[in-house]
Design a protein around this motif. Structure first.
Motif, short mmCIF file in Angstrom:
data_model
loop_
_atom_site.label_atom_id
_atom_site.label_comp_id
_atom_site.label_asym_id
_atom_site.label_seq_id
_atom_site.Cartn_x
_atom_site.Cartn_y
_atom_site.Cartn_z
N SER A 38 0.83 -1.21 0.00
CA SER A 38 0.00 0.00 0.00
C SER A 38 0.86 1.25 0.00
CB SER A 38 -0.92 0.01 1.23
OG SER A 38 -1.77 -1.09 1.21
N LEU A 39 1.89 1.25 0.84
CA LEU A 39 2.80 2.39 0.91
C LEU A 39 3.47 2.65 -0.42
CD1 LEU A 39 4.29 4.54 2.59
CD2 LEU A 39 5.96 2.75 3.17
N SER A 76 -16.28 -1.16 -0.79
CA SER A 76 -15.49 -0.01 -0.35
C SER A 76 -14.52 -0.42 0.75
CB SER A 76 -16.42 1.09 0.18
OG SER A 76 -16.96 0.71 1.43
N TYR A 77 -13.52 0.42 0.98
CA TYR A 77 -12.59 0.18 2.08
C TYR A 77 -13.32 0.21 3.42
CZ TYR A 77 -8.61 0.30 -1.04
OH TYR A 77 -7.71 -0.01 -2.02
N VAL A 93 -5.36 -1.19 4.61
CA VAL A 93 -6.68 -0.77 4.13
C VAL A 93 -6.86 0.74 4.32
CG1 VAL A 93 -9.18 -0.98 4.53
CG2 VAL A 93 -7.73 -3.03 4.53
N VAL A 94 -6.52 1.23 5.49
CA VAL A 94 -6.68 2.67 5.78
C VAL A 94 -5.74 3.51 4.90
CG1 VAL A 94 -6.37 4.45 7.55
CG2 VAL A 94 -7.56 2.31 8.10
N LEU A 95 -4.53 3.04 4.70
CA LEU A 95 -3.58 3.75 3.84
C LEU A 95 -4.13 3.88 2.42
CD1 LEU A 95 -0.79 5.09 3.81
CD2 LEU A 95 0.19 2.85 3.32
N CYS A 96 -4.68 2.81 1.90
CA CYS A 96 -5.29 2.86 0.56
C CYS A 96 -6.51 3.77 0.54
CB CYS A 96 -5.69 1.46 0.10
SG CYS A 96 -4.31 0.42 -0.40
N ARG A 97 -7.37 3.61 1.54
CA ARG A 97 -8.59 4.43 1.59
C ARG A 97 -8.26 5.91 1.66
NH1 ARG A 97 -11.65 4.51 7.05
NH2 ARG A 97 -9.87 5.88 7.41
N ASP A 98 -7.37 6.27 2.57
CA ASP A 98 -7.06 7.69 2.78
C ASP A 98 -6.33 8.32 1.60
OD1 ASP A 98 -8.28 7.33 5.21
OD2 ASP A 98 -6.45 7.55 6.41
N ASN A 99 -5.73 7.50 0.76
CA ASN A 99 -5.00 8.01 -0.41
C ASN A 99 -5.70 7.69 -1.72
OD1 ASN A 99 -2.25 9.19 0.52
ND2 ASN A 99 -2.62 7.40 1.81
N HIS A 100 -6.95 7.26 -1.63
CA HIS A 100 -7.78 6.97 -2.81
C HIS A 100 -7.08 6.01 -3.78
CE1 HIS A 100 -10.24 10.18 -1.22
NE2 HIS A 100 -9.17 10.96 -1.22
N MET A 101 -6.47 4.96 -3.23
CA MET A 101 -5.76 3.97 -4.03
C MET A 101 -6.67 2.77 -4.27
SD MET A 101 -3.17 2.82 -5.67
CE MET A 101 -2.15 4.26 -5.36
N GLU A 123 -11.60 -8.57 -13.01
CA GLU A 123 -11.06 -9.78 -12.41
C GLU A 123 -11.10 -9.65 -10.89
OE1 GLU A 123 -9.29 -13.57 -12.52
OE2 GLU A 123 -10.00 -12.40 -14.20
N GLY A 124 -11.54 -10.68 -10.20
CA GLY A 124 -11.53 -10.67 -8.73
C GLY A 124 -12.47 -9.65 -8.14
N THR A 125 -12.00 -8.96 -7.11
CA THR A 125 -12.79 -7.94 -6.42
C THR A 125 -12.10 -6.59 -6.52
OG1 THR A 125 -13.58 -9.56 -4.80
CG2 THR A 125 -13.74 -7.24 -4.18
N LEU A 126 -12.88 -5.57 -6.87
CA LEU A 126 -12.36 -4.20 -6.90
C LEU A 126 -12.78 -3.50 -5.61
CD1 LEU A 126 -10.95 -1.90 -8.41
CD2 LEU A 126 -13.20 -1.30 -9.37
N VAL A 127 -11.83 -2.89 -4.95
CA VAL A 127 -12.09 -2.15 -3.71
C VAL A 127 -11.71 -0.70 -3.96
CG1 VAL A 127 -11.60 -1.99 -1.24
CG2 VAL A 127 -11.44 -4.23 -2.40
N GLU A 128 -12.67 0.19 -3.68
CA GLU A 128 -12.43 1.62 -3.87
C GLU A 128 -12.96 2.40 -2.68
OE1 GLU A 128 -12.55 2.76 -8.38
OE2 GLU A 128 -14.41 1.77 -7.83
#
Length: 128
Positions: A38-39, A76-77, A93-101, A123-128
């Motif tokens: 994530s980083l 969603s995250y 999860v929080v790092l991705c959520r807070d940075n809209h990744m 493919e798979g699951t998309l998380v936004e």
């Protein structure tokens, strides 16, 4: 110094329009491979973080242990955090959520899944 060199090199490849795959951890204690991924995705301003794992997406429960688990195609995250879905550690999860990744979770054993994810297929699951 080596880590910084690799990060700069990855960014140069991205600037040239190349696909860059980053793997491994950070070498820092208390930092999982998920949080390292994530980083790095945030640092290089990736378009998408792909988590390749042993299942084909995010489920309501561990599908290996629970045959009635439901696979999500998109969520969603915040849903991951609220429902305590075990896809990644909370820090990642929080790092991705807070940075809209955006994150796509795919099965590493399914032939062609990585290529389909890289090509933008569903493919798979998309998380936004």
């Amino acid at each position: 110094m080596c880590e910084d060199y690799l990060r700069r090199r990855a960014i140069r490849h991205l600037e040239k329009g190349r696909v860059v795959i980053l793997a491994a951890g950070t070498g820092n204690p208390f930092f999982t491979t998920d949080s390292a991924a994530s980083l790095r995705a945030v640092e290089v301003e990736a378009e998408l973080l792909i988590k390749s794992t042993k299942v084909d997406g995010v489920y309501s429960a561990d599908p290996i242990k629970d045959p009635n688990a439901t696979r999500y195609t998109r969520l969603s995250y915040d849903q991951i955090l609220m429902n305590k879905l075990g896809v990644m550690d909370a820090t990642a999860v929080v790092l991705c959520r807070d940075n809209h990744m955006p994150l796509r979770v795919i099965n590493m054993h399914k032939k062609g899944s990585l290529m389909r994810a890289v090509m933008g297929e569903d493919e798979g699951t998309l998380v936004e």
